[in-house]
Scaffold this motif. Structure first.
Motif, short mmCIF file in Angstrom:
data_model
loop_
_atom_site.label_atom_id
_atom_site.label_comp_id
_atom_site.label_asym_id
_atom_site.label_seq_id
_atom_site.Cartn_x
_atom_site.Cartn_y
_atom_site.Cartn_z
N ALA A 105 -32.73 -42.47 -22.81
CA ALA A 105 -32.11 -41.51 -21.90
C ALA A 105 -30.97 -42.18 -21.13
O ALA A 105 -31.20 -43.15 -20.40
CB ALA A 105 -33.15 -40.95 -20.93
N CYS A 107 -28.79 -42.20 -18.16
CA CYS A 107 -28.98 -41.60 -16.85
C CYS A 107 -27.89 -42.01 -15.86
O CYS A 107 -27.39 -43.14 -15.91
CB CYS A 107 -30.35 -41.98 -16.27
SG CYS A 107 -31.74 -41.41 -17.27
N ASN A 119 -29.53 -46.97 -19.07
CA ASN A 119 -30.41 -46.37 -20.07
C ASN A 119 -31.87 -46.64 -19.73
O ASN A 119 -32.25 -47.79 -19.47
CB ASN A 119 -30.11 -46.93 -21.46
CG ASN A 119 -28.76 -46.51 -21.97
OD1 ASN A 119 -28.18 -45.54 -21.50
ND2 ASN A 119 -28.24 -47.23 -22.94
N CYS A 205 -30.27 -37.02 -15.80
CA CYS A 205 -30.30 -37.53 -17.18
C CYS A 205 -29.15 -36.87 -17.93
O CYS A 205 -29.10 -35.65 -18.05
CB CYS A 205 -31.64 -37.20 -17.84
SG CYS A 205 -31.75 -37.73 -19.56
N VAL A 208 -29.61 -37.84 -24.34
CA VAL A 208 -30.81 -38.47 -24.90
C VAL A 208 -30.56 -38.78 -26.37
O VAL A 208 -30.00 -37.96 -27.11
CB VAL A 208 -32.05 -37.57 -24.77
CG1 VAL A 208 -33.27 -38.24 -25.40
CG2 VAL A 208 -32.34 -37.25 -23.30
#
Length: 258
Positions: A105, A107, A119, A205, A208
């Motif tokens: 993810a 972020c 990440n 977030c 992904v």
């Protein structure tokens, strides 16, 4: 038999709009739908129209980002077909509960009033009985963001053992440069300390990427491609051919456990 990589044309329409029909057929809406199509448990109309022969192979081919494949004779197409044949030969299936699945993810955080991207890597784990959860297993990007300085070296005088190590106070609160040279800073633990102190706050977030390691000899990533043409949605982006023994290096790099 030649295997088609390019998207076929469509004879039927959805709501009288051929463009929407093509998008609906090709769009992979979620990770679960991706895995269902990969396992040939869910076959979109354009796959079924090709007959039952090599049904799963066609399903898997349609799950690649076809914008990276110029034509069916390209090197990229040959790599896909080799991967496809191995998946089918080994009958490899993908499931959300597989231990070889990682979610990366990307972020957005606030750090000292600045926006930074880091990440977080998550795994799907079983807690007890049939209770599962996503859990944070790793973090990366702190070095690139300048939060961890791997080149910094703090100095504690070599005669400090005679002075009861009074200079230890100089190592706080920024201890990174005072660790033993052979020690690699665990980014996840470092991140936890920043979060606990309130120095780092999660904003959102952003994106992904899912990493799969279950197919023998391969690691591949799946990410979102939200475009209005060709195949779209959650598709295979990175395809890495690697020996099984080397997968651990890739995983450790992802988790920043170098």
């Amino acid at each position: 038999m030649a295997m088609m990589i390019a998207a076929p044309s469509f004879a039927q329409t959805w709501g009288g709009n051929p463009q929407l029909n093509e998008l609906a057929n090709y769009y992979v809406k979620s990770l679960n739908e991706f895995m269902h199509r990969f396992n040939a448990e869910e076959n979109p109309p354009f796959i079924q129209e090709g007959g039952n022969e090599n049904l799963r192979q066609r399903c898997i081919m349609a799950l690649f980002d076809l914008e990276q494949v110029p034509d069916g004779n390209s090197e990229a197409a040959q790599r896909i077909m080799k991967f496809d044949s191995i998946v089918c030969a080994t009958n490899t299936m993908l499931h959300i509960t597989d231990p070889g699945l990682y979610a990366e993810a990307r972020c957005l955080f606030k750090y000292k009033k600045k926006d930074i991207e880091l990440n977080l890597v998550l795994v799907y784990e079983n807690i007890r009985d049939d209770y599962y959860r996503w859990a944070i297993a790793g973090a990366n990007g702190l070095v690139e963001a300048g939060i961890i300085d791997t080149t910094a070296y703090g100095y504690i005088n070599p005669v400090q053992h005679e002075l009861h190590f009074t200079e230890l106070s100089s190592a706080f609160p920024h201890m990174n440069g005072y660790f033993q040279r052979e020690y690699y800073v665990d980014q996840l633990s470092f991140l936890a300390g920043l979060a606990e102190s309130g120095t780092l706050q999660l904003v959102s977030c952003q994106t992904v990427t899912y990493w799969f390691t279950q197919v023998p000899g391969y690691v591949f990533s799946v990410s979102l491609h939200p475009r209005m043409k060709g195949n779209a949605g959650w598709l295979i982006h990175d395809l890495i051919e690697t020996a099984e023994m080397d997968k651990l290096y890739i995983i450790n790099y992802l988790l920043s456990r170098k």
